[in-house]
Design a protein around this motif. Structure first.
Motif, mmCIF file in Angstrom:
data_model
loop_
_atom_site.group_PDB
_atom_site.id
_atom_site.type_symbol
_atom_site.label_atom_id
_atom_site.label_comp_id
_atom_site.label_asym_id
_atom_site.label_seq_id
_atom_site.Cartn_x
_atom_site.Cartn_y
_atom_site.Cartn_z
ATOM 1 N N ARG A 3 104.729 38.315 60.078
ATOM 2 C CA ARG A 3 104.655 36.663 61.043
ATOM 3 C C ARG A 3 103.460 37.012 62.276
ATOM 4 N NH1 ARG A 3 110.200 38.442 62.709
ATOM 5 N NH2 ARG A 3 109.706 39.354 64.638
ATOM 6 N N GLY A 16 117.090 33.126 58.326
ATOM 7 C CA GLY A 16 116.509 34.557 58.771
ATOM 8 C C GLY A 16 114.816 34.633 59.035
ATOM 9 N N PRO A 17 114.303 35.769 60.224
ATOM 10 C CA PRO A 17 113.178 35.798 60.851
ATOM 11 C C PRO A 17 112.358 36.298 59.557
ATOM 12 C CG PRO A 17 114.740 37.258 62.250
ATOM 13 C CD PRO A 17 115.043 36.830 61.024
ATOM 14 N N ALA A 18 111.057 35.285 59.271
ATOM 15 C CA ALA A 18 110.551 36.475 58.621
ATOM 16 C C ALA A 18 109.710 37.622 58.740
ATOM 17 C CB ALA A 18 109.072 35.568 58.298
ATOM 18 N N SER A 41 106.990 31.075 71.211
ATOM 19 C CA SER A 41 107.798 32.237 71.982
ATOM 20 C C SER A 41 108.909 31.831 72.115
ATOM 21 C CB SER A 41 107.370 33.111 73.661
ATOM 22 O OG SER A 41 108.183 31.572 73.869
ATOM 23 N N THR A 42 109.654 30.585 71.694
ATOM 24 C CA THR A 42 111.481 30.418 71.003
ATOM 25 C C THR A 42 111.308 30.888 69.298
ATOM 26 O OG1 THR A 42 111.141 27.714 70.435
ATOM 27 C CG2 THR A 42 111.619 28.720 72.697
ATOM 28 N N THR A 43 110.256 30.606 68.538
ATOM 29 C CA THR A 43 110.038 31.190 67.275
ATOM 30 C C THR A 43 110.182 32.567 66.839
ATOM 31 O OG1 THR A 43 108.105 31.051 67.466
ATOM 32 C CG2 THR A 43 108.748 28.977 66.773
ATOM 33 N N PRO A 44 110.805 32.939 65.972
ATOM 34 C CA PRO A 44 110.687 34.245 65.567
ATOM 35 C C PRO A 44 109.363 35.073 65.575
ATOM 36 C CG PRO A 44 112.002 33.130 63.876
ATOM 37 C CD PRO A 44 110.945 31.907 64.942
ATOM 38 N N LEU A 45 108.360 34.330 66.178
ATOM 39 C CA LEU A 45 107.464 35.049 66.275
ATOM 40 C C LEU A 45 107.370 35.954 67.584
ATOM 41 C CD1 LEU A 45 104.127 35.704 65.966
ATOM 42 C CD2 LEU A 45 103.260 33.338 67.172
ATOM 43 N N GLY A 46 107.579 35.001 68.967
ATOM 44 C CA GLY A 46 107.257 35.613 70.245
ATOM 45 C C GLY A 46 106.491 35.743 70.665
ATOM 46 N N ARG A 47 106.693 36.541 72.621
ATOM 47 C CA ARG A 47 105.643 36.965 73.323
ATOM 48 C C ARG A 47 105.054 37.607 73.002
ATOM 49 N NH1 ARG A 47 108.680 35.543 79.167
ATOM 50 N NH2 ARG A 47 108.731 33.581 78.426
#
Lengths: 284, 323
Positions: free
Chosen positions: A47, A40-42, A131-137
């Motif tokens: 993040r 899952g995402p942090a 932007s493809t990682t959980p961080l996102g735009r």
């Protein structure tokens, strides 16, 4: 078929429900039983803080950015205190100079520094990858804003540490409003920096943000108050983010007052540039 | 091979992507992808094979949510990538064609930073050992060789321990050793259940890695199947089920094979004395040609039999003209 043993995190991930299994394993001859369990995402805040920290360290490691963010403002401050440029404006040279220097710091970091780094990140596909990682735009932009604020805080501390021994005595009532206005100015310049970085080539971003830094720094009402500028410049600087920020900070730190008109101009720039950046920012 | 639709990681149907007039040179609307459909499953490598400009990257970027599609539907792990939240992004690993890594970064801090975005990442130390990143861990991204960059980008795509992995031209710039390392890892990940979608214009990549291949040309599907199925793709009606092969041999120049081999087999002499007989060759055909040599006392100086390559299939389907 050999099972993978070299991949501990997949095989050893505690799956709770002993892996949902793969009902289709029979239909697809080569598929192994599912053992891949994506993590899952942090948490969102973590993040953003991580990205902010990463971008701050990257900015501080960049020599050119440090010159622009710290060395140039300090040189300008010393220049303004040893020359009679600011004499006769109702207070000491250093008291008139420091608010403008803080405004210049905000422009260096939020507009020029951040704009250039974002422009090149865009060129190298860094924005697209992150932007493809959980961080996102959204997280990416939030991290950039955080980094701008962190570097700005460092600039304020350094400028203050140099200015106090030189005799800077800000009006205590203006400290909090001054800092709030500084943050608002950073927001306006961040939005402008992102707008430039997101719409033109990075080389053009480099040229535009550096040129504007020099022009606005010298003639934009940021370190030199409007009354000391040529008549033509005087008419427009109040409407520029540089002039509005410089004037609002001088009013706060010199007189402890909030210049509502200048604050309104800064809000307007933030809203317009932020809206335009949201609308026209190209990620690739 | 029957595609079982029960556990797809990615389903694309009727994808259309237009590029606006501002992005094209002549200022016209350009249709980059027109009605493409595909399915990718868990535990399989699905390859999009096509020439440069065929629309492969655009297709997978629509699937990754990096580009907005004009029409069609995409389901990535059951969700629309255009509405992807952090939860979906955490389950999907992406390796972009241009890497997407900051030039000033050093490999290990960068991987640790990206790992921090996930709850339960792949241990960075293990990943760097696995991809041989320790050999260049002190070098900034800017100074890495193409193959080193590619391995680092793969590590960055894997560090979140994804269920689905997108690889855009994964073997670009790789030397033979790195290529072997990367291909072995991809095969292992596939066997462990990861759904892998890759684009390539290299037939060899598809042939070595892919369980299922979609051949893409001018933004649409032109053929699909397992590598084996595509290799059996018939050249002419009536050859169904047989393998097309090429018999290569060198002998004295100017020989006339008329009447030796059946009609479906074509003999060409590319250079003087260098022959290729292509068609659905049977054991009887081989016996016929060797008997013909024996009767004339001809001993070929070299002789080899080649199966049809995916490249031949690809060229047959998408045409041989340069575009």
């Amino acid at each position: 078929m050999t099972r993978v043993s070299g991949r501990a995190p997949l095989g050893n991930t505690p799956l709770g429900s002993a892996a949902p299994g793969n009902p289709a394993a029979g239909g697809a001859p080569r598929s192994a039983p599912r053992s891949t369990q994506g993590s899952g995402p942090a948490p969102l805040l973590r993040r953003i803080l991580l990205q902010g920290q990463y971008e701050t360290v990257t900015m501080l490691r960049n020599g050119e950015q440090l010159i622009l963010a710290i060395v140039m403002p300090l040189l300008a401050m010393i220049g303004l205190t040893v020359t009679p440029l600011l004499d006769g404006l109702g207070s000491s040279r250093i008291n008139i100079a420091v608010p403008g220097i803080l405004a210049l710091c905000a422009m260096s970091t939020a507009f020029t520094g951040q704009g250039i780094s974002t422009g090149f990140d865009r060129r190298y596909g860094v924005l697209r990858f992150l932007s493809t990682t959980p961080l996102g735009r959204t997280g990416l932009i939030a991290g950039k804003i955080l980094a701008v604020l962190a570097v700005l805080l460092l600039q304020v501390l350094i400028v203050t540490a140099v200015a106090l021994p030189l005799g800077w005595r800000p009006e205590p009532a203006g400290l909090l409003p001054g800092l709030a206005i500084l943050v608002l100015g950073a927001a306006a310049f961040t939005a402008l920096g992102l707008l430039v970085a997101g719409t033109v080539r990075p080389e053009a971003t480099l040229a535009i943000t550096n040129l504007l830094w020099i022009l606005l720094g010298a003639l934009g009402g940021i370190v030199i108050p409007a009354e000391r500028l040529p008549a033509l410049a005087q008419a427009v600087v109040h409407f520029l983010p540089s002039g509005a920020l410089g004037q609002a900070l001088r009013d706060a730190f010199l007189h402890g007052s909030v210049n509502a008109a200048a604050v309104f101009v800064l809000l307007l720039w933030t809203a317009i540039a932020g809206g335009a950046a949201t609308r026209w920012f190209k990620w690739n | 091979m029957v595609r079982s639709p029960e556990s797809p990681v990615l389903t694309i149907s009727g994808l259309v992507k237009d590029v606006g007039p501002l992005a094209t040179l002549d200022g016209k609307m350009l249709r980059v992808v027109s009605g493409l459909s595909l399915l990718a499953e868990r535990g399989q490598v699905t390859a999009l094979l096509g020439a440069n400009g065929a629309g492969k990257t655009t297709t997978i970027e629509c699937a990754q949510g990096l580009q907005k599609r004009t029409a069609g539907s995409i389901s990535l792990l059951g969700e629309d990538p255009d509405d992807a939240g952090a939860g979906l992004r955490a389950r999907v690993g992406v390796m972009l064609q241009d890497g997407g890594l900051p030039p000033s970064a050093r490999p290990i801090p960068l991987l640790r930073h990206i790992a921090g975005m996930y709850q339960d990442p792949w241990p960075v130390d293990e990943l760097i050992g696995r991809l041989g990143i320790d050999a260049f861990s002190r070098t900034s991204v800017r100074r890495l060789s193409g193959g080193q960059k590619q391995r680092l980008a793969l590590a960055a795509a894997l560090v979140g321990n994804p269920e689905v992995l997108f690889l855009d031209e994964p073997s670009a710039g790789l030397d033979p050793q790195s290529r072997q390392m990367v291909f072995d890892l991809i095969a292992e990940l596939r066997n462990s259940g990861m759904g892998i979608i890759l684009t390539t214009h290299l037939m060899d990549d598809a042939q070595r890695l892919a369980d299922y291949v979609y051949i893409i040309d001018a933004g649409r599907n032109v053929a699909e199947g397992t590598v084996g199925e595509l290799l059996r793709h018939q050249l002419t009606e009536g050859d169904a089920g047989h393998h097309v092969r090429t018999l290569l041999f060198e002998s004295e120049p100017g020989l006339d094979f008329t009447g030796v081999l059946p009609d479906g087999v074509e003999v060409t002499e590319a250079r003087a004395g260098s022959y290729a007989a292509t068609g659905v060759l049977t054991p009887a055909d081989l016996a016929a040609i060797t008997a013909w040599w024996a009767a004339r006392g001809i001993m070929p100086s070299s002789l080899s039999l080649e199966a049809r390559s995916l490249e031949d299939v690809f060229l047959d389907i998408s045409g041989r003209e340069i575009r």
